[in-house]
Design a protein around this motif. Structure first.
Motif, mmCIF file in Angstrom:
data_model
loop_
_atom_site.group_PDB
_atom_site.id
_atom_site.type_symbol
_atom_site.label_atom_id
_atom_site.label_comp_id
_atom_site.label_asym_id
_atom_site.label_seq_id
_atom_site.Cartn_x
_atom_site.Cartn_y
_atom_site.Cartn_z
ATOM 1 N N GLU A 1 0.825 -1.203 0.000
ATOM 2 C CA GLU A 1 0.000 0.000 0.000
ATOM 3 C C GLU A 1 0.861 1.255 0.000
ATOM 4 O O GLU A 1 0.607 2.201 -0.773
ATOM 5 C CB GLU A 1 -0.920 -0.012 1.225
ATOM 6 C CG GLU A 1 -1.900 1.148 1.273
ATOM 7 C CD GLU A 1 -2.791 1.085 2.493
ATOM 8 O OE1 GLU A 1 -3.926 1.589 2.411
ATOM 9 O OE2 GLU A 1 -2.359 0.535 3.533
ATOM 10 N N VAL A 2 1.882 1.283 0.852
ATOM 11 C CA VAL A 2 2.779 2.435 0.911
ATOM 12 C C VAL A 2 3.492 2.621 -0.425
ATOM 13 O O VAL A 2 3.621 3.750 -0.936
ATOM 14 C CB VAL A 2 3.809 2.269 2.052
ATOM 15 C CG1 VAL A 2 4.925 3.308 1.943
ATOM 16 C CG2 VAL A 2 3.116 2.382 3.405
ATOM 17 N N LYS A 35 6.691 11.852 -0.064
ATOM 18 C CA LYS A 35 6.446 10.904 1.014
ATOM 19 C C LYS A 35 5.546 11.531 2.080
ATOM 20 O O LYS A 35 4.776 10.823 2.741
ATOM 21 C CB LYS A 35 7.771 10.462 1.627
ATOM 22 C CG LYS A 35 8.669 9.689 0.673
ATOM 23 C CD LYS A 35 10.009 9.383 1.313
ATOM 24 C CE LYS A 35 10.951 8.705 0.338
ATOM 25 N NZ LYS A 35 12.289 8.474 0.939
ATOM 26 N N GLU A 36 5.640 12.843 2.235
ATOM 27 C CA GLU A 36 4.783 13.530 3.210
ATOM 28 C C GLU A 36 3.306 13.345 2.861
ATOM 29 O O GLU A 36 2.462 13.144 3.742
ATOM 30 C CB GLU A 36 5.135 15.021 3.254
ATOM 31 C CG GLU A 36 6.463 15.350 3.916
ATOM 32 C CD GLU A 36 7.655 15.159 2.985
ATOM 33 O OE1 GLU A 36 8.798 15.360 3.441
ATOM 34 O OE2 GLU A 36 7.454 14.818 1.794
ATOM 35 N N GLN A 57 0.323 11.558 5.091
ATOM 36 C CA GLN A 57 -0.951 12.215 5.384
ATOM 37 C C GLN A 57 -2.123 11.372 4.901
ATOM 38 O O GLN A 57 -3.130 11.208 5.617
ATOM 39 C CB GLN A 57 -0.983 13.596 4.719
ATOM 40 C CG GLN A 57 -2.260 14.377 4.974
ATOM 41 C CD GLN A 57 -2.229 15.738 4.281
ATOM 42 O OE1 GLN A 57 -1.312 16.041 3.534
ATOM 43 N NE2 GLN A 57 -3.238 16.546 4.529
ATOM 44 N N ARG A 58 -1.999 10.825 3.708
ATOM 45 C CA ARG A 58 -3.106 10.072 3.118
ATOM 46 C C ARG A 58 -3.384 8.778 3.874
ATOM 47 O O ARG A 58 -4.541 8.371 4.034
ATOM 48 C CB ARG A 58 -2.792 9.773 1.656
ATOM 49 C CG ARG A 58 -3.967 9.163 0.902
ATOM 50 C CD ARG A 58 -3.752 9.216 -0.589
ATOM 51 N NE ARG A 58 -4.909 8.742 -1.312
ATOM 52 C CZ ARG A 58 -5.010 8.760 -2.646
ATOM 53 N NH1 ARG A 58 -4.013 9.244 -3.369
ATOM 54 N NH2 ARG A 58 -6.091 8.309 -3.239
ATOM 55 N N LEU A 59 -2.322 8.132 4.358
ATOM 56 C CA LEU A 59 -2.490 6.859 5.057
ATOM 57 C C LEU A 59 -2.613 7.022 6.567
ATOM 58 O O LEU A 59 -2.835 6.036 7.276
ATOM 59 C CB LEU A 59 -1.314 5.929 4.732
ATOM 60 C CG LEU A 59 -1.193 5.497 3.266
ATOM 61 C CD1 LEU A 59 0.007 4.569 3.093
ATOM 62 C CD2 LEU A 59 -2.473 4.815 2.782
ATOM 63 N N THR A 110 7.495 6.379 9.480
ATOM 64 C CA THR A 110 6.933 5.062 9.181
ATOM 65 C C THR A 110 6.943 4.798 7.681
ATOM 66 O O THR A 110 7.257 3.683 7.233
ATOM 67 C CB THR A 110 5.501 4.953 9.725
ATOM 68 O OG1 THR A 110 5.514 5.139 11.142
ATOM 69 C CG2 THR A 110 4.896 3.595 9.418
ATOM 70 N N VAL A 111 6.614 5.814 6.883
ATOM 71 C CA VAL A 111 6.692 5.677 5.417
ATOM 72 C C VAL A 111 8.108 5.325 5.008
ATOM 73 O O VAL A 111 8.349 4.388 4.232
ATOM 74 C CB VAL A 111 6.237 6.976 4.720
ATOM 75 C CG1 VAL A 111 6.501 6.893 3.207
ATOM 76 C CG2 VAL A 111 4.764 7.240 4.977
#
Length: 218
Positions: free
Chosen positions: A154-155, A165-166, A170-172, A178-179
């Protein structure tokens, strides 16, 4: 590079007709792309204005049948953005070029539009998939694919579809660290399979090869 600055490219090809043709295509585009240097030896990409060009358009077969993979590797390691432009529609070589860090692989039969699109994408640090490359990616289903968790997948997909990546964080609803951790784990898994993917373009190639995403997802 500021948006208003004209893009520039250096062309490395040992066929005078190709050099002349590509120079004309780039300079006639809308907007035009400036040819900073052109020549039959890869040294033209390292000297004078060629060393400052935004994109290197590289013919892999310079003066012989052996692909110039070493030249491609050195250019990528130096941070150059490379579009490979070849006479040969060779799936294995195309995928090797992506693995080394080329942003695109085109055959010379694919014409003006694809070369211009690939050059502009490369100048922005983005990959470009021409038809021949799409075929090569679709045909490769390596048995050496790593096993990713659902969250890692998913990432990865969200990162491919995002500018940062920011935004993924935010979206997840997770932290940036963690990303980064998930992406690092994915890179380690690929490296452990002997298929290192240190750049985003190379991870895109791996994910398509392994059927994690489709071209329409990008």
């Amino acid at each position: 590079m500021a948006d208003e600055e004209q893009l520039s490219a250096v062309i490395v090809d040992d066929h005078p007709a190709v050099l002349a043709g590509v120079t004309h295509w780039l300079s006639s585009g809308t907007p035009p792309i400036r040819v900073a240097a052109a020549g039959s030896d890869v040294r033209v990409a390292w000297l004078d204005e060629g060393a400052q060009a935004d994109v290197v358009i590289l013919d892999l077969h310079l003066g012989g049948p052996t692909p110039a993979m070493g030249d491609l590797r050195r250019l990528v390691q130096a941070g150059r953005r490379v579009v490979v432009y070849s006479m040969r529609a060779d799936d294995v070589i195309a995928l090797q070029c992506l693995e080394l860090g080329a942003l695109s692989y085109l055959t010379k039969a694919e014409g003006t539009e694809h070369l211009l699109n690939a050059t502009r994408a490369a100048a922005a640090g983005q990959a470009y998939t021409a038809p021949s490359l799409a075929g090569a990616l679709a045909a490769d289903r390596s048995a050496q694919r790593p096993v990713l968790s659902a969250r890692e997948t998913e990432v990865l997909i969200q990162w491919f579809q995002s500018q940062s990546k920011e935004f993924v964080a935010q979206r997840l609803g997770i932290s940036l660290s963690t990303v980064n951790s998930h992406l690092e784990h994915i890179r380690i898994k690929y490296a452990m399979r002997g298929r290192a993917a240190p750049t985003k373009a190379m991870l895109v190639a791996r994910a398509i090869q392994d059927g994690l995403i489709q071209l329409d997802d990008l």
